[in-house]
Structure formats: C-alpha cells, structure tokens
Design an enzyme around this catalytic site. Structure first.
Site, PDB file in Angstrom:
ATOM      1  N   SER A  34      -9.470  99.314  14.303  1.00  7.63           N
ATOM      2  CA  SER A  34      -8.101  98.845  14.508  1.00  7.63           C
ATOM      3  C   SER A  34      -7.984  97.334  14.638  1.00  7.63           C
ATOM      4  CB  SER A  34      -7.539  99.563  15.727  1.00  7.63           C
ATOM      5  OG  SER A  34      -6.183  99.305  15.862  1.00  7.63           O
ATOM      6  N   HIS A  35      -7.500  96.884  15.777  1.00 10.75           N
ATOM      7  CA  HIS A  35      -7.227  95.458  16.002  1.00 10.75           C
ATOM      8  C   HIS A  35      -8.460  94.703  16.486  1.00 10.75           C
ATOM      9  CE1 HIS A  35      -6.943  97.823  19.541  1.00 10.75           C
ATOM     10  NE2 HIS A  35      -7.209  96.752  20.257  1.00 10.75           N
TER      11      HIS A  35
ATOM     12  N   ASP B 141      -1.873  95.002  12.186  1.00 13.80           N
ATOM     13  CA  ASP B 141      -3.265  94.902  12.658  1.00 13.80           C
ATOM     14  C   ASP B 141      -4.247  95.364  11.579  1.00 13.80           C
ATOM     15  OD1 ASP B 141      -2.864  97.658  12.783  1.00 13.80           O
ATOM     16  OD2 ASP B 141      -4.122  97.895  14.561  1.00 13.80           O
TER      17      ASP B 141
ATOM     18  N   ASP C 101      -5.878  98.062  10.804  1.00 14.33           N
ATOM     19  CA  ASP C 101      -5.695  99.323  10.085  1.00 14.33           C
ATOM     20  C   ASP C 101      -4.233  99.654   9.818  1.00 14.33           C
ATOM     21  OD1 ASP C 101      -5.326  99.734  12.821  1.00 14.33           O
ATOM     22  OD2 ASP C 101      -5.876 101.856  12.681  1.00 14.33           O
TER      23      ASP C 101
ATOM     24  N   ASP D 183      -1.523 100.051  11.725  1.00 13.57           N
ATOM     25  CA  ASP D 183      -0.630 100.875  12.544  1.00 13.57           C
ATOM     26  C   ASP D 183       0.126 100.067  13.597  1.00 13.57           C
ATOM     27  OD1 ASP D 183      -2.900 100.474  14.041  1.00 13.57           O
ATOM     28  OD2 ASP D 183      -3.251 102.591  14.512  1.00 13.57           O
ATOM     29  N   ARG D 184      -0.241  98.801  13.806  1.00 16.82           N
ATOM     30  CA  ARG D 184       0.491  97.975  14.771  1.00 16.82           C
ATOM     31  C   ARG D 184       1.372  96.972  14.058  1.00 16.82           C
ATOM     32  NH1 ARG D 184      -3.204  96.434  19.901  1.00 16.82           N
ATOM     33  NH2 ARG D 184      -4.123  98.499  20.202  1.00 16.82           N
TER      34      ARG D 184
ATOM     35  N   LYS E 297       1.121 105.679  14.575  1.00 16.08           N
ATOM     36  CA  LYS E 297       2.060 104.569  14.567  1.00 16.08           C
ATOM     37  C   LYS E 297       1.986 103.894  13.205  1.00 16.08           C
ATOM     38  CE  LYS E 297      -1.167 101.750  17.341  1.00 16.08           C
ATOM     39  NZ  LYS E 297      -2.143 102.647  17.977  1.00 16.08           N
TER      40      LYS E 297
END
Ligand code: VG1
Ligand code: CO
Length: 539
Positions: A112-113, A276, A278, A280-281, A375
């Site tokens: 992710s982030h 982010d 991946d 999703d943010r 998300k």
C-alpha cells in the site's frame, strides 16, 4: 514438473490491518513467499474448480513473487489464474475484476502506502469471492497453517512472460493475462456523469493528479486525460516504478509534498488529488485548500444525489472508530443507517454485502462505496469532480458550505513511530486499566464523559473485535489511541484528535486540537514512556 519441497515455518506470517506486510528483505528469505502462499491454499482446500486473480502495485519483488505464486497455484491444482498485464493491478481494480468475473478470490501484492524497494516494504493482501479482504477468522486460520507448514508444492518450469494479453495453459493450469485497466474504467463510466466532467474540462477546468510513481498512473492517464479530456500533463508521476522513484506513496500533506506545494502556489490547478501505492487511498485538494478525508466522506455522502449511480437512494454509511464524526451528522440529517467499525476496510465488507451501507471511509485517506469491497482512490477523485461539475462550485466553497450547514470537526492524527513493541503494548495496556478512573475528570476546559476500549460486534457474523481506546469529552471532542497494524518494524502509536465546533469553522486545526493533544500525551504518558515529546508525523 510438480515437485514437493520440504520447508520450515516462519513465525511472523500473521496478517495485520490489511494483509501481510514486511520488509522486502524479510520476504526475500528462502521459502518466505512459498510458505505463505501454500498456507493460503491449504486453508482454501479443494482448488480444482477455483479461479483467482493475481497482480500488484508494481513494487520491488512483485515480479519474482508473482512467478512463485503462479507455480505454486499450478502445482496445487488451481483451475485458472487471471493476472494483470505486467503483473499490475490496483487494489480497487482487483476488487472489480474479482466481482465482475465471479472469481474465488485474489492475491494483491502491495504494501500500500509503505515505501518500496529492496530496503522498503513488501506486502500481500488476500481477498475472497466478495472482492474484499478476508475476515480475521480466515487470516487467523492461515496464520495457524504458517506455523506448522512442512512442505509446499511448486511447478518446476520456466517463468512466464506477463507483458502480453492472452490465454494459455501452464503446468496444467489456465492462465489469462488481462488488461489491468479496462474493467475498472468501464465501472467508473457507469457510476459517474462522465459527460458533465468532460464538459467542465472542455470549459478550461484544470486538475493535477499525482500517481506518485505507483500503480494508478495508467488508470489515471486513461480516465482523466484520454477519456475526460483533462489537458496532457494533468497526471504526473504516472509510470509505476519498483521503488516509486524514491517517493513514499502515501497521499497526505507530508508525503505528497510536491503536489501540495503546487496546489498551494499561485500556479495551482482548480483541483488536485493523489493516490497511494496500490490506488485505494486518496487526497483531495482545492486551490490552497485541503479537504480532510473525514470531511470528504461527509461531503460525498451529503451529495450522493448528484451522482447518477447513487441518485435514487443510498443505504447507510460507516466509518472507522478513529475517523471523525462529521459523517454521523450527515447520516442523521438524511435519516440513513450509521455504523462505526474497527480500523481496516475488511470490517465494511459484511455491512455492504448485507445492504446496510453504501458509503464508507477512514481518516487514513480511504473513501469508497459498495461498488466494490475495497476503498477506491480514483472513485473518490471522480466523485469530487462530479460534484464540482454538477454544482459549478470550487472545492473550498463546497467544503465551507458543508461546515456552515453541519459544523466542523477539527481533526488531526499524531503518529509516534518506531516505538519499541513491548513499550507500546504496555503503554496501551496500562492506559486501558486507567480509563475508568478518567470518567468525570476535568482537564482544563475538557471534562471526560466516557472512556473505554472500542469493541465492535459485527451485525452479520457476530464476531467481536477490540481495537483502540477512546476518551469522549462532554463537548463532543474525542481522543482515540491505537497501535498500527501495517508497519513492518517496531510499533507505531496513533493518536487521533477530534474537536467539534458548530459555528467557529475557520480556525487552524492544529491550534484547535492542541489542548486535546496535551491531554492525550499526558494521560497515556507518551513522553515519559517513549522518550518522544513530539509526534513523528502529524497529518
Ligand atoms: C492503516 C490505516 C487504516 C487502513 C490501513 C490499510 O492501518 O490506519 O485506516 O485501513 O492502513 O490501508 P494501521 O493499522 O497502520 O493504522 V492501505 O491503503 O493498505 O491499503
Ligand atoms: Co493502499
């Protein structure tokens, strides 16, 4: 071609808030990926009729891990794998593909982030047929497997070229290399009013989208520039890189600095956004204006009627306990259901599956809806563009009007990073014991109304999750404490501060919450126990 390889367990393969997340160098150890993936397959059981998605955010070691997953899946008798071209798939696009093709689940390779690269982090998220990450009952079962694994099966064949689309057979398993972008784009076109947004760009509206050298670049170029007609150059840092070009792909005021500086300069576009690693943010910015994810969720919910896909009505909304209560006021106004869940998107899945909620969000720059079970960064950006196209207002006007109507929840998160794990655990345990004594105590202008651990009972499967400690004050202010579940070394203590004001809407957020910050540090004895008098990251 299929061989069985003896192995010994690793003791640290427990998934956290969102999958397994470790330093790349840890994951590069012998059999680390093999053990984890075989353990997942062991828990699933019969694989002969099952199809899964594999793809990731393009970070370092993804390509190697994907080849391993392919070979282990084939050896274990998986029927078919769908694989994103070049191994790429964003987390939300993965959820789209799983749901659209009715797959049995998917492995999304992303931390992710978290920063990437050989010295950064690696991660693996495991989703089931819902298109959402598995509940704790399943991840616990997988963890149990990892502690006793003694062998894995693997197909001893050459690596596969994932650069071209197409279907073929490999070691008795079907493989289809899919377009990573197409299904996702189609879904977005069915949700939003693309014509209205297109018109807005044609009339000179400007935006900057920062893909942070991560997976959303190809999605953003296709949607914002190619389809919606945003000027070329509107999407920046759009080529996914193994180390994100050294960026920390976390879309917030600290790490998306390049975008923030641009949007607060006199060259600013009308609208700014980042995603982010991946995808999703999301972070939403106007000209010299930042929208907190808490307010974004509230504003999205309040404006659902402007969006074609939602205009006929929505179910309720949900937020993580740590997220501000801004959306609660909107839920009340619209008379829709309202839920508070533990941190982590997997807790929203049952609420969406049972039609209890349509929208949900977290303070950590996550916003989404029941169109998928993750998300969705680009979805949130499109939602805002659609609002602006429908109303003709700016980001700032939209947000300020919202505050005028509903009041404003000032909100800041403090992170204390790299804390010794035992110190952090003891701090939380001691604080929990202390909570009952805090009730009715007064600190300056603030009086404690209630103080308790956050305990959630899932209304669908009735599972109980305890995550975080909350202090509620009589004026509606809150302090939430919890330990991060996505780090790859040491502990991070998160302190979430919220202060509501019905009328006074134009103060500096940090000034507003600073009395709460003092209370938060004092009550939990953060400075004396951790040696930190200041937070490492303030967002
Ligand atoms: C963090 C966030 C949480 C989010 C999770 C996964 O978890 O606080 O809200 O769901 O990351 O986000 P933690 O346990 O470190 O606070 V991401 O974009 O994996 O997919
Ligand atoms: Co993410």
């Amino acid at each position: 071609m299929i061989i069985t390889v003896p192995t010994t367990p690793y003791t640290d393969q427990k998934m956290g808030t969102a999958g397994l997340r470790r330093k790349s160098k840890v994951v590069m150890q012998k059999n680390y990926v093999e053990n984890f993936v075989q353990s997942i397959f062991n828990v699933i059981g019969d694989l002969s009729n099952k199809t899964f998605l594999v793809g990731g955010d393009g970070r370092f070691y993804n390509n190697i891990a994907i080849q391993k997953i392919i070979k282990i899946a084939a050896a274990n008798g998986v029927k078919k794998l769908l694989i994103g071209q070049k191994g790429l798939i964003s987390t939300p696009a993965g959820s789209v593909v799983i749901r659209k093709n009715k797959l049995n689940g998917g492995l999304i390779l992303s931390a992710s982030h978290n920063p990437g690269g050989e010295n950064g982090d690696f991660g693996l998220k495991y989703s089931n047929e819902t298109g959402g990450q598995v509940p704790s009952s399943v991840s616990d079962a997988i963890y149990q497997q990892t502690t006793k694994i003694s062998e894995y099966k693997i197909c001893d064949d050459s690596d596969i070229d994932l650069s071209k689309l197409g279907s073929f057979e490999y070691c008795g398993m079907q493989i289809e290399v899919i377009d990573s972008v197409k299904d996702y784009v189609e879904m977005m076109q069915n949700i939003f009013d693309f014509n209205a947004i297109k018109k807005m760009f044609a009339n000179g509206f400007t935006m900057r989208f920062d893909a942070m050298n991560a997976v959303t670049g190809p999605y953003a170029i296709e949607i914002f520039e190619n389809i919606l007609g945003a000027p070329k150059g509107s999407v920046v840092n759009f080529i996914p890189k193994e180390d994100f070009g050294g960026l920390h792909p976390d879309p917030n005021l600290v790490y998306a600095k390049e975008l923030v500086d641009f949007m607060f300069s006199d060259k600013a576009a009308d609208f700014g956004a980042a995603n982010d690693g991946d995808g999703d943010r999301n972070m939403i910015l106007g000209k010299s204006f930042f929208v907190t994810p808490n307010d974004s969720l509230a504003i999205i919910t309040d404006n659902y009627k402007l969006i074609p896909h939602y205009k006929n009505g929505i179910y309720g909304v949900a937020k993580s306990a740590a997220t501000s209560t801004a959306v609660a006021r909107v839920a009340k106004e619209h008379n829709i259901g309202y839920y508070e869940v533990p941190t982590g998107w997997k807790y929203f899945v049952n609420l969406m599956d049972s039609n209890r909620i349509t929208f949900c969000g977290e303070e950590s720059f996550g916003t989404g809806s029941s169109h998928i079970r993750e998300k969705d960064g680009i979805w949130a950006v499109l939602f805002w563009l659609n609002i602006l196209a429908a109303t003709g207002k700016t980001v700032e006007e939209t947000t300020v009007e919202h505050w005028k109507k509903y009041g404003r929840s000032y909100y800041i998160r403090f992170d204390f990073e790299g804390v010794d794990t035992a110190t952090a655990d003891t701090l939380m345990a001691d604080l929990e014991t202390k909570l009952p004594n805090l009730i009715n105590q007064t600190f300056g202008d603030f009086t404690v109304k209630e103080a308790a651990p956050f305990v959630y009972k899932d209304p669908v499967d009735e599972s109980i999750t305890k995550n975080g400690l909350i202090i509620y004050f009589t004026d509606g202010s809150r302090i939430v404490y919890r330990l991060s579940g996505t780090g790859s070394s040491g502990a991070t203590i998160r302190v979430y501060l919220e202060r509501f004001s019905a009328e006074d809407i134009s103060q500096n957020p940090l000034d507003m919450v600073s009395p709460l910050a003092e209370i938060a540090l004092e009550v939990a004895e953060i400075p004396s126990r951790t040696g930190k008098v200041k937070a490492d990251v303030i967002t």
